[in-house]
Design a protein around this motif. Structure first.
Motif, PDB file in Angstrom:
ATOM      1  N   PRO A   1      -1.658  -1.829  -7.013  1.00 29.12           N
ATOM      2  CA  PRO A   1      -0.476  -1.771  -7.878  1.00 29.12           C
ATOM      3  C   PRO A   1       0.807  -1.395  -7.142  1.00 29.12           C
ATOM      4  CG  PRO A   1      -2.297  -0.454  -8.741  1.00 29.12           C
ATOM      5  CD  PRO A   1      -2.633  -0.777  -7.334  1.00 29.12           C
ATOM      6  N   GLU A   2       0.686  -0.955  -5.900  1.00 30.78           N
ATOM      7  CA  GLU A   2       1.855  -0.724  -5.059  1.00 30.78           C
ATOM      8  C   GLU A   2       1.700  -1.553  -3.793  1.00 30.78           C
ATOM      9  OE1 GLU A   2       2.743   3.353  -4.246  1.00 30.78           O
ATOM     10  OE2 GLU A   2       2.596   3.951  -6.358  1.00 30.78           O
ATOM     11  N   VAL A   3       2.782  -2.217  -3.399  1.00 27.34           N
ATOM     12  CA  VAL A   3       2.764  -3.083  -2.225  1.00 27.34           C
ATOM     13  C   VAL A   3       3.744  -2.514  -1.205  1.00 27.34           C
ATOM     14  CG1 VAL A   3       3.155  -5.410  -1.362  1.00 27.34           C
ATOM     15  CG2 VAL A   3       2.160  -5.073  -3.632  1.00 27.34           C
ATOM     16  N   ASP A   4       3.259  -2.282  -0.001  1.00 26.99           N
ATOM     17  CA  ASP A   4       4.095  -1.707   1.045  1.00 26.99           C
ATOM     18  C   ASP A   4       5.249  -2.659   1.369  1.00 26.99           C
ATOM     19  OD1 ASP A   4       5.143  -0.848   3.604  1.00 26.99           O
ATOM     20  OD2 ASP A   4       3.316   0.328   3.854  1.00 26.99           O
ATOM     21  N   PRO A   5       6.501  -2.187   1.336  1.00 28.17           N
ATOM     22  CA  PRO A   5       7.648  -3.070   1.621  1.00 28.17           C
ATOM     23  C   PRO A   5       7.575  -3.736   2.988  1.00 28.17           C
ATOM     24  CG  PRO A   5       8.393  -1.004   0.648  1.00 28.17           C
ATOM     25  CD  PRO A   5       6.944  -0.838   0.930  1.00 28.17           C
ATOM     26  N   LYS A   6       6.956  -3.075   3.961  1.00 25.91           N
ATOM     27  CA  LYS A   6       6.848  -3.686   5.289  1.00 25.91           C
ATOM     28  C   LYS A   6       6.058  -4.986   5.224  1.00 25.91           C
ATOM     29  CE  LYS A   6       5.046   0.021   7.021  1.00 25.91           C
ATOM     30  NZ  LYS A   6       4.392   0.975   7.936  1.00 25.91           N
ATOM     31  N   GLY A   7       5.011  -4.984   4.440  1.00 25.16           N
ATOM     32  CA  GLY A   7       4.230  -6.201   4.280  1.00 25.16           C
ATOM     33  C   GLY A   7       5.011  -7.298   3.581  1.00 25.16           C
TER      34      GLY A   7
END
Length: 277
Positions: A122-128
């Protein structure tokens, strides 16, 4: 190999193999049904349906690229289930496919038997996300699939150490196609980039934790590549805390995304399927 027509008139490609309880495989953002080729031999005793989203693989491109969104792709998945005569299916969702599974758990919970999330939460790392936006919609400037395999091996050397070049050659064939005049093309509609940019500017994104919480009554497994730049260890731990029954597996020497034929991934998938059957 088969096709069905969506309610808005697109012809979408899918693969339907085997017999038994149904597994619906939903691929990543730019990927297609071929991406599940490595796990397919390990899913015996099941009816495995692999779908090309609209604008990907062998499916039609949409006249309006803004229909390349998770809600519409989820509706397409339900329409495919209807077409295939499936009341329920276990969703094996890689990356974007896992987000679609969360949407379906909210909108069509009775249609799901269980869910496997492959390197997504439910949370996606901004770097990815930044890495993904660097390549979406752009064909690689490479002469052929052998060169693409070498490029994939180089780019992913840190995240996927030890993966043989032959595996990257297979993966390159899933992702790209050689053009008659030379060079490579992508196996999806390049306007997917426009859709992502347009949707990002359309307002605040929904709270994916609310969607994840709708999975609490379903058998659930989550697989993470230990070198993933999209699903962090902290997010996986938070998912486990909110769904204590969730099967959690971390695959060593894998980034985003595991191929799903790794022992740790297969153990999680089969543990989930055992709960259902």
């Amino acid at each position: 190999m088969a096709r069905f027509t969506t309610s808005d008139g697109l012809s979408l490609h899918y693969e339907d193999e085997g017999e038994g309880p149904a597994i619906l495989c939903l691929a990543g953002l730019t990927r297609n049904s071929a991406d599940f080729s490595f796990v397919l031999p390990h899913l015996g005793g099941h009816r495995v349906i692999r779908m090309d989203y609209r604008g990907r693989g062998q499916s039609d491109h949409a006249p309006d690229c803004m229909s390349y969104n998770i809600l519409r792709e989820g509706q397409d998945a339900i329409e495919l289930m209807d077409h295939a005569g499936l009341d329920r299916a276990t969703i094996l969702g890689t990356s974007r496919g896992g987000l679609i599974a969360m949407v379906l758990a909210y909108s069509h919970p009775a249609r799901l038997s269980g869910v496997v999330l492959n390197d997504i939460g439910p949370e996606v790392d901004p770097k990815g996300l930044e890495r993904i936006m660097d390549y979406v919609g752009r064909a690689p400037d490479l002469p052929d699939l052998d060169a693409a395999a070498a490029a994939l091996a180089h780019v992913h050397a840190t995240g996927f150490p030890g993966v043989p070049l032959a595996r990257w050659r297979q993966q390159a064939g899933f992702m790209f196609e050689e053009r008659p005049g030379g060079g490579l093309g992508i196996r999806y509609d390049a306007r997917l980039r426009d859709a992502l940019i347009g949707q990002a500017g359309a307002g605040e994104a929904p709270d994916l934790w609310l969607l994840f919480d709708t999975l609490r009554d379903l058998p659930l497994a989550a697989i993470r590549g230990t070198n993933s730049d999209l699903l962090t260890p902290a997010t996986l731990a938070a998912m486990q805390a909110r769904h204590p029954g969730m099967i959690a597996a971390t695959v060593p020497d894998r980034g985003h995304v595991p191929f799903l034929d790794e022992p740790e991934a297969l153990a999680a998938i089969h543990a989930l399927l055992d709960q259902i059957e």
